[in-house]
Design an enzyme around this catalytic site. Sequence first.
Site, PDB file in Angstrom:
ATOM      1  N   TRP A 179      54.056  -7.568  20.160  1.00 22.69           N
ATOM      2  CA  TRP A 179      55.473  -7.534  20.538  1.00 22.69           C
ATOM      3  C   TRP A 179      55.846  -8.923  21.058  1.00 22.69           C
ATOM      4  O   TRP A 179      55.146  -9.472  21.913  1.00 22.69           O
ATOM      5  CB  TRP A 179      55.776  -6.499  21.624  1.00 22.69           C
ATOM      6  CG  TRP A 179      57.193  -6.648  22.101  1.00 22.69           C
ATOM      7  CD1 TRP A 179      58.322  -6.325  21.424  1.00 22.69           C
ATOM      8  CD2 TRP A 179      57.635  -7.247  23.328  1.00 22.69           C
ATOM      9  NE1 TRP A 179      59.445  -6.676  22.150  1.00 22.69           N
ATOM     10  CE2 TRP A 179      59.043  -7.239  23.326  1.00 22.69           C
ATOM     11  CE3 TRP A 179      56.958  -7.804  24.430  1.00 22.69           C
ATOM     12  CZ2 TRP A 179      59.797  -7.762  24.385  1.00 22.69           C
ATOM     13  CZ3 TRP A 179      57.708  -8.309  25.481  1.00 22.69           C
ATOM     14  CH2 TRP A 179      59.130  -8.284  25.445  1.00 22.69           C
ATOM     15  N   GLU A 220      55.718  -4.317  16.839  1.00 21.39           N
ATOM     16  CA  GLU A 220      56.678  -3.518  17.625  1.00 21.39           C
ATOM     17  C   GLU A 220      58.069  -4.141  17.584  1.00 21.39           C
ATOM     18  O   GLU A 220      58.279  -5.266  18.025  1.00 21.39           O
ATOM     19  CB  GLU A 220      56.195  -3.428  19.079  1.00 21.39           C
ATOM     20  CG  GLU A 220      57.131  -2.608  19.971  1.00 21.39           C
ATOM     21  CD  GLU A 220      56.644  -2.505  21.418  1.00 21.39           C
ATOM     22  OE1 GLU A 220      55.631  -3.161  21.770  1.00 21.39           O
ATOM     23  OE2 GLU A 220      57.295  -1.790  22.203  1.00 21.39           O
ATOM     24  N   LYS A 222      62.313  -4.148  18.452  1.00 16.04           N
ATOM     25  CA  LYS A 222      63.128  -3.890  19.642  1.00 16.04           C
ATOM     26  C   LYS A 222      64.586  -4.144  19.304  1.00 16.04           C
ATOM     27  O   LYS A 222      64.908  -4.909  18.402  1.00 16.04           O
ATOM     28  CB  LYS A 222      62.657  -4.807  20.778  1.00 16.04           C
ATOM     29  CG  LYS A 222      63.324  -4.534  22.121  1.00 16.04           C
ATOM     30  CD  LYS A 222      62.518  -5.160  23.267  1.00 16.04           C
ATOM     31  CE  LYS A 222      63.239  -5.000  24.581  1.00 16.04           C
ATOM     32  NZ  LYS A 222      62.411  -5.406  25.726  1.00 16.04           N
ATOM     33  N   ASP A 253      58.767   2.126  19.876  1.00 14.87           N
ATOM     34  CA  ASP A 253      58.913   2.308  21.322  1.00 14.87           C
ATOM     35  C   ASP A 253      60.195   3.098  21.543  1.00 14.87           C
ATOM     36  O   ASP A 253      61.253   2.742  21.018  1.00 14.87           O
ATOM     37  CB  ASP A 253      58.965   0.932  22.005  1.00 14.87           C
ATOM     38  CG  ASP A 253      59.070   1.030  23.516  1.00 14.87           C
ATOM     39  OD1 ASP A 253      59.977   1.721  24.015  1.00 14.87           O
ATOM     40  OD2 ASP A 253      58.262   0.375  24.208  1.00 14.87           O
ATOM     41  N   HIS A 256      63.489   1.310  22.391  1.00 13.04           N
ATOM     42  CA  HIS A 256      63.870   0.145  21.594  1.00 13.04           C
ATOM     43  C   HIS A 256      64.898   0.444  20.515  1.00 13.04           C
ATOM     44  O   HIS A 256      64.937  -0.211  19.474  1.00 13.04           O
ATOM     45  CB  HIS A 256      62.619  -0.499  20.984  1.00 13.04           C
ATOM     46  CG  HIS A 256      61.772  -1.173  22.009  1.00 13.04           C
ATOM     47  ND1 HIS A 256      60.743  -2.035  21.695  1.00 13.04           N
ATOM     48  CD2 HIS A 256      61.817  -1.135  23.357  1.00 13.04           C
ATOM     49  CE1 HIS A 256      60.181  -2.475  22.810  1.00 13.04           C
ATOM     50  NE2 HIS A 256      60.817  -1.932  23.828  1.00 13.04           N
ATOM     51  N   HIS A 280      55.042   3.952  21.428  1.00 10.27           N
ATOM     52  CA  HIS A 280      55.140   3.627  22.840  1.00 10.27           C
ATOM     53  C   HIS A 280      56.055   4.686  23.435  1.00 10.27           C
ATOM     54  O   HIS A 280      57.279   4.593  23.325  1.00 10.27           O
ATOM     55  CB  HIS A 280      55.720   2.226  23.058  1.00 10.27           C
ATOM     56  CG  HIS A 280      54.677   1.156  23.028  1.00 10.27           C
ATOM     57  ND1 HIS A 280      54.936  -0.156  23.342  1.00 10.27           N
ATOM     58  CD2 HIS A 280      53.349   1.226  22.772  1.00 10.27           C
ATOM     59  CE1 HIS A 280      53.809  -0.851  23.257  1.00 10.27           C
ATOM     60  NE2 HIS A 280      52.838  -0.044  22.899  1.00 10.27           N
ATOM     61  N   ASP A 288      66.501  -0.223  28.016  1.00 14.86           N
ATOM     62  CA  ASP A 288      65.056  -0.053  27.832  1.00 14.86           C
ATOM     63  C   ASP A 288      64.377  -0.150  29.201  1.00 14.86           C
ATOM     64  O   ASP A 288      63.608  -1.062  29.469  1.00 14.86           O
ATOM     65  CB  ASP A 288      64.555  -1.147  26.878  1.00 14.86           C
ATOM     66  CG  ASP A 288      63.068  -1.051  26.611  1.00 14.86           C
ATOM     67  OD1 ASP A 288      62.527   0.068  26.693  1.00 14.86           O
ATOM     68  OD2 ASP A 288      62.462  -2.101  26.332  1.00 14.86           O
ATOM     69  N   ASP A 290      62.181   1.692  30.774  1.00 18.93           N
ATOM     70  CA  ASP A 290      60.769   2.057  30.920  1.00 18.93           C
ATOM     71  C   ASP A 290      60.500   2.963  32.110  1.00 18.93           C
ATOM     72  O   ASP A 290      59.536   2.766  32.856  1.00 18.93           O
ATOM     73  CB  ASP A 290      59.891   0.795  30.979  1.00 18.93           C
ATOM     74  CG  ASP A 290      59.829   0.082  29.641  1.00 18.93           C
ATOM     75  OD1 ASP A 290      59.329   0.686  28.680  1.00 18.93           O
ATOM     76  OD2 ASP A 290      60.293  -1.079  29.549  1.00 18.93           O
ATOM     77  N   ASP A 320      54.289   3.567  27.400  1.00 24.30           N
ATOM     78  CA  ASP A 320      54.849   2.290  27.858  1.00 24.30           C
ATOM     79  C   ASP A 320      55.952   2.562  28.872  1.00 24.30           C
ATOM     80  O   ASP A 320      57.108   2.745  28.509  1.00 24.30           O
ATOM     81  CB  ASP A 320      55.382   1.493  26.656  1.00 24.30           C
ATOM     82  CG  ASP A 320      55.792   0.083  27.059  1.00 24.30           C
ATOM     83  OD1 ASP A 320      55.586  -0.291  28.236  1.00 24.30           O
ATOM     84  OD2 ASP A 320      56.325  -0.654  26.201  1.00 24.30           O
TER      85      ASP A 320
HETATM   86  C1  RNT Z   1      58.760  -4.575  25.705  1.00 27.33           C
HETATM   87  C2  RNT Z   1      57.819  -3.779  24.894  1.00 27.33           C
HETATM   88  C3  RNT Z   1      56.368  -4.030  25.135  1.00 27.33           C
HETATM   89  C4  RNT Z   1      56.018  -4.186  26.597  1.00 27.33           C
HETATM   90  C5  RNT Z   1      54.543  -4.299  26.850  1.00 27.33           C
HETATM   91  C6  RNT Z   1      54.238  -4.732  28.246  1.00 27.33           C
HETATM   92  O1  RNT Z   1      60.051  -4.153  25.619  1.00 27.33           O
HETATM   93  O2  RNT Z   1      58.089  -2.421  25.040  1.00 27.33           O
HETATM   94  O3  RNT Z   1      55.619  -3.032  24.538  1.00 27.33           O
HETATM   95  O4  RNT Z   1      56.556  -3.163  27.370  1.00 27.33           O
HETATM   96  O5  RNT Z   1      53.987  -5.101  25.909  1.00 27.33           O
HETATM   97 ZN    ZN Z   2      56.693  -1.054  24.100  1.00 29.79          ZN
END
Ligand code: RNT
Ligand code: ZN
Length: 411
Positions: A179, A220, A222, A253, A256, A280, A288, A290, A320
Amino acid sequence: MTYDSAKAAFADWGVDTEAALTKLAGIPISMHCWQGDDVVGFEAKSGSSGGGIQATGNHPGRARTPDELRADLEFSYGLIPGNHRLNLHAFYLDTDQNPDRDEIEFSHFAPWVDWARDQRLGLDFNPTFFAHAKADDNLTLSHPDAGIRDFWIEHGRRSRDIAAQMGAALGSACVNNIWVPDGYKDTPVDRMAPRRRLEASLDAMLATDHDKTQLLDAVESKLFGIGVEACTVGSHEFYMGYAIRKATLLCLDMGHFHPTENVADKLSSVALSVDEILLHVSRPMRWDSDHVILLDDAILQMAQELVSADLLGRTHIGLDFFDATISRTAAWVIGTRNMQKALLRALLAPWDRLKAAETSLDYTSRFVVTEEIKDLPYAAVWAEFCARMDVPLGQTLISELDTYQANVADR
Ligand code: RNT
Ligand code: ZN
């Protein structure tokens, strides 16, 4: 309710709880190291993560060293039923040396590998393209400066080598997920040039072939991050195409995409074009963000798709999330158990009956069944799973989490 009566209740719907428990026990979850220390890492000059990702909060107990992080992980895995994996980021190296990102080697991660072997954990890995002076512009592999691109390409190559050695050492393929934060705060006038540069850099990084039993490459995508609102170079379309062309895994993810998109819906479509998927599992709130995953509809739908579309065999489930306002070990334990609970519910659904109703356009039956099965005694089956795996639940779980948190609060 006892497990035996729950078993009978599910049998009444044609569902075999024993088969579900056996299946669940064989699903590893890749738990991410970065919830334990708020994405800070163990480099000599560690600081804020940057790259548009951010842990907020100041709850006591953040792991400050690899030993503290491993202790927290050991405690957490002890409360999570089953055998799982640890997802390490490159800036969590464990060494007295101070290698720059383009100098990292397997030896810098040897303590992690020894520990993982000891703990019977698989390892996954990630190059770290953020939290570094050469990433301060939020441009790395797509930077206009070839010198900066080369620096990050070297980091990426080394990360793949390290991941492959981890996979070989532990006898379990290591997923190395790429990523990059690359993007623009304001509207760029040229979106093509950075995407071409990112593609060329990835090609250079991935040029060496590795044994798939040791290393699995993932990319990955986003949508946007804080500070890169206008354009993300590695968008979904970019990586979807790239993963298909290069036969890598595609990482989805859950934070994302546009907030109203259903990420679970993407699995079956993506699975027609890529062999394997990396997830993720995360919980975006307005952005995003998390957040730690709840047992909510988004997670339940994700698990349902994995089971209904028969994708468990080719999906790597990674987590994640990072929340620094609550106990970090509680976040890991409850978040990971939520993923397992979601999978268990999906494994306990009468899929044949539901699919038959749908195929015969009997949407009334589909509707009645999906709603009636919500009252089935999932909790009793989960309790049985925890008992067989020798992990606590309910009040005992809470008191173990509280005791541990109290012990690390003076860090
Ligand atoms: C960032 C991505 C990525 C990170 C990690 C720490 O938006 O989701 O996966 O969260 O690599
Ligand atoms: Zn991620």
